[in-house]
Structures are given as structure tokens and as C-alpha cells.
Design a protein around this motif. Structure first.
Motif: not given
Length: 219
Positions: A45-47, A110-119, A168-178
Motif C-alpha cells: 500500500g501507500v504506507l 529501507s524498512a518502511r516507505q510512503r508513496v507520495r506521488t505516482a506518475t 489507495a488512500g493515505d494522501g496519495l497523489r496520482v498524476v498523468a505524465g505527458p
């Protein structure tokens, strides 16, 4: 005597980059990601907190194992992986490196991660993506998704980029690339011979269409 590497205590979590495939749960209620190589069978997941992919009872990331979330320092390095045929439908993730981590020349483990943005990259046809649609493969209980434009959805199971972010939740941003385009970033520079050849090709295509229409009229 074994030398120990110095421990880092940054004021804020480091940023890493990686690629992954977006996935949707079988019941359509959860969105997540799955890796492209090691650990690809374990959607996250995101977190998320890492576990050893080999089932060993140690805390990731272990120095004598490959476990942990992998990411690279440089965004361009992660983007370059998207050129590979098997990774064309993957998305680019910007992550916060959390918990214990090992730093390498090119990245982190790393032991943990948070996905901030998915392009999300372009659709397979080259147009900018507006949704993530069924890619035709998956994992147990998870359906893999791939970037798609509106014209290529064709009734497949799909989510808009905003809907994927909500699931996905947890503040994820999903943006479209060019959208995909020429490497030079502009229109190809055609000379007179190339333009004449293009015109001849179009004329031949028109002649073929007119002959087909004439046959239909006679039928």
C-alpha cells in the motif's frame, strides 16, 4: 574488529524513486502497487512495512539479504527503467524512505516507505492517460492495471486516476505524465522529398479506399 558505518539521522526522511505496477483488489475496493522484480508477488500500500521476501526471521533491511523496499536517488534513473519493454506499463513512484535504511551508491533499501506521488505514463497508443485499466494479468486477488486513454478503454475494468488515489488512500497523489512524442520534443523536420513521399502514400491510400467504395456500390 568489524567496522560499522555511521548512522544517519536526517532532519526529514530522504526521498527515493522507483517504478511499480498499479494493482486493484479483486473486489475493487483497494488499490496498491506491486514491484517489477524482487518482491513483485507481494503488493504493498501507500504506507507499507517491508518483510523478508525469503521468509527469513530478521528485520529488513538486513545487510546479508536483499529484503527491504528498494529505491534510487535520481528520478531520471528510475524513469530510464520505463524504457524496457516489460516495464512500459509501470508507473513512476516518488517515495519517502522511512524507518531503518541502508544507503548505497545509487539508492536505498529501507524498512518502511510512503508513496507520495505516482506518475502515470502515456497509453499504449501514445495519448495521455486518463485512467488505469485492466492490463490482462495479475496476482492472486489483485488485478494489474495499465495506463489508458479514453479511446482505448473498450469496456475494460478501469479506474480514473483520482479514483485510484482514493482507493489507495493515505494522501496519495496520482498524476498523468505527458503523452508520447518525438524524442526531439517537436515535429519531425521533413524536407521536400519526404513530403512528396508522404503525399504519394496518402494518394495511394485514397485510391484504394475509392476502389473499395466503388465495389460496394456495384454490389
Amino acid at each position: 574488529m568489524r567496522l560499522r558505518l555511521p548512522e544517519e539521522r536526517p532532519a526529514k526522511p530522504p526521498t527515493g524513486y522507483k517504478i511499480a505496477h498499479p494493482v486493484l483488489s479483486h473486489d475493487g475496493t483497494r488499490a496498491a502497487f506491486t514491484g517489477v522484480s524482487l518482491g513483485g508477488a507481494l503488493p504493498y500500500g501507500v504506507l507499507a512495512e517491508a518483510s523478508c521476501v525469503y521468509g527469513l526471521r530478521h528485520r529488513p533491511p538486513h545487510r546479508r539479504c536483499d529484503c527491504g523496499f528498494h529505491s534510487v536517488h535520481d528520478r531520471a534513473v528510475a524513469e530510464a527503467l520505463l524504457c524496457m519493454a516489460e516495464h512500459r506499463a509501470a508507473v513512476l513512484l516518488e517515495v519517502l524512505v522511512l524507518g531503518r535504511y541502508l544507503r548505497f551508491e545509487r539508492g536505498f533499501r529501507s524498512a518502511r516507505q510512503r508513496v507520495r506521488t505516482a506518475t502515470v505514463g502515456p497509453c499504449g497508443c501514445g495519448a495521455a492517460a486518463v485512467a488505469l485499466a485492466d492490463a490482462g494479468w495479475g496476482r492472486p486477488n489483485w488485478r494489474a492495471l495499465a495506463p489508458s486513454c479514453a479511446g482505448c478503454l473498450r469496456g475494460r475494468t478501469s479506474l480514473s486516476l483520482a479514483a485510484f488515489a482514493r482507493r489507495a488512500g493515505d494522501g496519495l497523489r496520482v498524476v498523468a505524465g505527458p503523452p508520447a512524442g518525438p524524442v526531439s520534443g517537436g515535429e519531425p523536420d521533413l524536407g521536400v522529398p519526404e513530403l512528396i513521399a508522404e503525399a504519394a502514400l496518402l494518394q495511394a491510400r485514397l485510391d484504394w479506399l475509392q476502389s473499395r467504395l466503388a465495389r460496394l456500390d456495384r454490389a
